[in-house]
Scaffold this motif. Structure first.
Motif, mmCIF file in Angstrom:
data_model
loop_
_atom_site.group_PDB
_atom_site.id
_atom_site.type_symbol
_atom_site.label_atom_id
_atom_site.label_comp_id
_atom_site.label_asym_id
_atom_site.label_seq_id
_atom_site.Cartn_x
_atom_site.Cartn_y
_atom_site.Cartn_z
ATOM 1 N N TRP A 7 -34.695 -19.395 -23.064
ATOM 2 C CA TRP A 7 -33.991 -19.174 -21.789
ATOM 3 C C TRP A 7 -33.322 -17.802 -21.773
ATOM 4 O O TRP A 7 -32.738 -17.365 -22.772
ATOM 5 N N THR A 9 -30.333 -15.155 -20.978
ATOM 6 C CA THR A 9 -28.885 -15.303 -21.115
ATOM 7 C C THR A 9 -28.240 -15.759 -19.814
ATOM 8 O O THR A 9 -27.375 -16.631 -19.814
ATOM 9 N N ARG A 10 -28.657 -15.187 -18.685
ATOM 10 C CA ARG A 10 -28.042 -15.549 -17.400
ATOM 11 C C ARG A 10 -28.239 -17.024 -17.076
ATOM 12 O O ARG A 10 -27.374 -17.667 -16.521
ATOM 13 N N ARG A 11 -29.393 -17.581 -17.477
ATOM 14 C CA ARG A 11 -29.638 -19.003 -17.223
ATOM 15 C C ARG A 11 -28.771 -19.868 -18.131
ATOM 16 O O ARG A 11 -28.244 -20.900 -17.708
ATOM 17 N N LEU A 12 -28.610 -19.460 -19.385
ATOM 18 C CA LEU A 12 -27.740 -20.195 -20.304
ATOM 19 C C LEU A 12 -26.293 -20.212 -19.803
ATOM 20 O O LEU A 12 -25.640 -21.251 -19.797
ATOM 21 N N SER A 14 -25.199 -19.697 -16.731
ATOM 22 C CA SER A 14 -25.121 -20.459 -15.486
ATOM 23 C C SER A 14 -25.118 -21.962 -15.758
ATOM 24 O O SER A 14 -24.329 -22.721 -15.171
ATOM 25 N N THR A 15 -25.978 -22.397 -16.661
ATOM 26 C CA THR A 15 -26.042 -23.819 -17.020
ATOM 27 C C THR A 15 -24.738 -24.268 -17.679
ATOM 28 O O THR A 15 -24.201 -25.333 -17.357
ATOM 29 N N THR A 18 -22.023 -24.582 -15.054
ATOM 30 C CA THR A 18 -22.231 -25.786 -14.247
ATOM 31 C C THR A 18 -21.795 -27.030 -15.007
ATOM 32 O O THR A 18 -21.152 -27.923 -14.442
#
Length: 87
Positions: A7, A9-12, A14-15, A18
């Motif tokens: 993944w 970094t931005r997705r990690l 963001s997750t 959340t």
């Protein structure tokens, strides 16, 4: 579960954000405020800097704060004085 190593970094981030928000909302469910509400209350309780940011937003964005700000400038106050009056 997906391979988290692939993944970006931005997705990690963001997750993770959340998950923290959902966890906080579950804990706060009985008390009333949401995670975002707690953040807003924290900003409001912090002296000086954040309130200045809020005053700038109120003076810039349409609404009662903007109207009040414009009234103060018409009265002869400088933009800075008018923003301070919003606090």
């Amino acid at each position: 579960m997906p391979d988290l190593n692939s993944w970006p970094t931005r997705r990690l981030l963001s997750t993770a954000a959340t998950l923290v928000e959902h966890s906080s909302n579950k804990k706060l469910a009985g008390a009333g405020p949401t995670h975002a509400g707690v953040i807003a209350l924290d900003v409001l309780s912090t002296p000086e800097e954040p309130m200045s940011t809020m005053a700038v937003c109120q003076s810039r964005d349409p609404g009662p704060g903007r109207e009040y700000y414009l009234e103060k400038t018409v009265e002869g106050k400088t933009p800075r004085e008018a923003r301070r009056a919003l606090k």
